[in-house]
Enzyme design. Structure first.
Site, short mmCIF file in Angstrom:
data_model
loop_
_atom_site.label_atom_id
_atom_site.label_comp_id
_atom_site.label_asym_id
_atom_site.label_seq_id
_atom_site.Cartn_x
_atom_site.Cartn_y
_atom_site.Cartn_z
N SER A 254 2.11 37.68 22.90
CA SER A 254 2.66 36.51 23.58
C SER A 254 3.37 36.95 24.85
CB SER A 254 3.64 35.79 22.67
OG SER A 254 4.83 36.55 22.57
N LYS A 255 3.94 36.00 25.53
CA LYS A 255 4.66 36.23 26.78
C LYS A 255 5.68 37.37 26.66
CE LYS A 255 4.20 34.09 30.70
NZ LYS A 255 3.25 35.03 31.18
N ARG A 256 6.28 37.47 25.49
CA ARG A 256 7.29 38.51 25.29
C ARG A 256 6.76 39.91 25.56
NH1 ARG A 256 8.47 39.53 20.37
NH2 ARG A 256 6.82 38.23 19.51
N GLY A 258 4.86 40.79 27.91
CA GLY A 258 4.46 40.95 29.32
C GLY A 258 3.47 39.87 29.69
#
Ligand code: GLU
Length: 488
Positions: A254-256, A258
């Site tokens: 996910s976005k976490r 990168g």
């Protein structure tokens, strides 16, 4: 029970990438596209692009263009399409009508409010969610009444109430679902648009898709599709659900972790050929050691058998390393050409545009070795372009006293003025002995010059840098270093 054959070799391979334009394509989407494309090319088959744009409320403007752009960027060219499901509504309606006529699907008039309170009730009673089949058994009279009331119904599939549905997944073997876990899912919505399930399988049939390779999040949809194939009397394609992609911490990517959208990687200066190599290894491997492998070799050696059964782990460090390798592998001219848009984009605004390409050609060899992405090029080479360096005078005094530093720079200016040829060898021939004369260690003296010339402590080789910068610029920089120190 419906069996799906395992033979991969029979007939032409026809595969599709079927994104929904409800967001920007992320790594997982494009990995799916890539596996389909590679499989098609490996099998001399056909790669079809189909845009599944039937969820009108969730459409994101520009998403389709971005998807097409990402595919083009990676060289995933399609042979057919793009087809747009929104332009094929008649076909889904036809299939749905047929199922209603055959008594295999029915009109449901339930209001959103009723469905909502039904869900609440189910939650309260800790029952699994799903439609309670209220409209499945309406009497003819009740149905007429509903029709007369003007409510526009949805069409629901009559899922079997008992038994099992099985299919062969090419990667996971036989998968079996209990039919009583499948509710009477919607086929056609009241706005006339099909649901994903209906449109997806109708198109897979009409487009003669031989293999469905898709992310494993769709695995739970497959029994529904298989039931629909049975109901419509069509032969289903073969299915392969691709392993998930996890972040380094083993949670879903996910976005976490990168950037996840593929355009971000493009903007950050990753090379499509590196990205292609990297994505191909997210769930597929040639053997247990090969990391660097060309597109041609991936196509040549690709096989469904070598797709991993377990989740793939996204390793950003590996991507950065791989990109660096591909970057260094480019010819100087190719590197220059690819770096130009990034330099144009990211160098400070006061650097005159358009940039001087011949000058960039001289800088390129000094930077190519050091950059891991194209987006690092402007930052690594900024001092070649700006008129005035911005750095703190203290940086000049790393391991040297102020008075000594000023004297060293003044002596250097004098030597530079006298220098006949301005090239790396001549510069080195003058400045190496000068360190001795000044009674400085070369590392200390060169460190001082490096800061004065580039404004930083780490930069490409000093004399090559000076050669490219030219005498005038270097003189100006040394003098400005002296000025900085005097007033420090
Ligand atoms: N439209 C679906 C998606 O966005 C397609 C899934 C499938 O390949 O069946 O991923």
């Amino acid at each position: 029970m419906l069996e799906v054959g395992l033979a991969v070799s029979k007939g032409t391979v026809r595969v599709r990438f079927a994104p929904s334009p409800t967001g920007y394509p992320h790594l997982g989407n494009i990995r799916t596209a890539l596996f389909n494309w590679v499989f098609a090319r490996h099998s001399s088959g056909v790669f079809i692009l189909r845009i599944e744009d039937t969820d009108v409320a969730r459409l994101v403007e520009g998403a389709t263009e971005t998807i097409l752009g990402s595919l083009r960027w990676l060289g995933l060219n399609w042979d057919e399409g793009p087809y747009f499901q929104s332009q094929r509504l008649e076909l889904y309606r036809e299939a749905s009508d047929r199922l209603v006529k055959q008594g295999l699907a029915y009109h449901c008039y339930c209001s959103p409010q009723r469905l909502d309170s039904m869900r609440q009730e189910q939650m309260k009673r800790k029952q699994p969610p799903g439609y309670d089949r209220h409209c499945r058994n309406l009497t003819g009279e009740q149905r007429d009444e509903m029709e007369a009331s003007g409510i526009i119904p949805v069409v629901r599939f009559k899922a079997p109430l008992e038994g099992q549905t099985s299919f062969q997944d090419l990667l996971r073997g036989e998968i079996t679902f209990e039919n009583n876990t499948l509710d009477d899912f919607v086929l056609l919505k009241s706005d006339g648009y099909p649901t994903y399930h209906l449109a997806n399988m109708v198109d897979d049939h009409l487009m003669e898709i031989s293999h469905v390779l898709r992310a494993d999040e769709w695995l739970s949809s497959t029994p529904r599709h298989v039931l629909l194939y049975q109901a419509l009397g069509w032969q289903p394609p073969q299915f392969a659900h691709l392993p998930m992609i996890l972040g380094a911490d083993r949670s879903k990517l996910s976005k976490r972790h990168g950037a996840t959208s593929i355009t971000e990687y493009q903007e950050q200066g990753y090379l499509p050929e590196a990205m292609f190599n990297f994505l191909a290894l997210l769930g597929w491997a040639l053997d247990d050691k090969t990391e660097l492998i060309t597109r041609e070799d991936i196509v040549k050696h690709f096989s469904l058998e070598r797709i991993s059964r377990t989740a793939a782990v996204f390793n950003k460090d590996k991507l950065d390393w791989m990109n660096g390798v591909y970057l260094r592998d480019l010819s100087l001219e190719e590197f220059t050409q690819r770096a130009i848009p990034f330099l144009e984009r990211d160098l400070p605004v006061d650097v005159k545009r358009p940039l001087d390409i011949d000058y960039i050609r001289q800088i390129a060899p000094l930077i190519q070795e050091r950059a891991r992405t194209l987006a690092e090029v402007p930052q690594l080479s900024e001092f070649f372009f700006v008129d005035e360096l911005k750095y703190d005078a203290g940086l000049l005094l790393g391991k040297i006293e102020k008075a000594e530093a000023i004297k060293s720079l003044q002596t250097s200016v004098a030597k530079m003025d006298d220098l006949k040829d301005w090239d790396t060898a001549s510069l080195e021939a003058v400045f190496r002995p000068l360190a001795d004369e000044l009674k400085l260690k070369t590392s200390v003296f060169f460190g001082l010059l490096r800061v004065a010339i580039t404004g930083r402590t780490a930069a490409p080789p000093l004399f090559q840098t000076m050669e490219v910068l030219g005498r005038e610029r270097c003189l100006r920089r040394l003098k400005s270093g002296i000025d900085k120190l005097v007033t420090f």
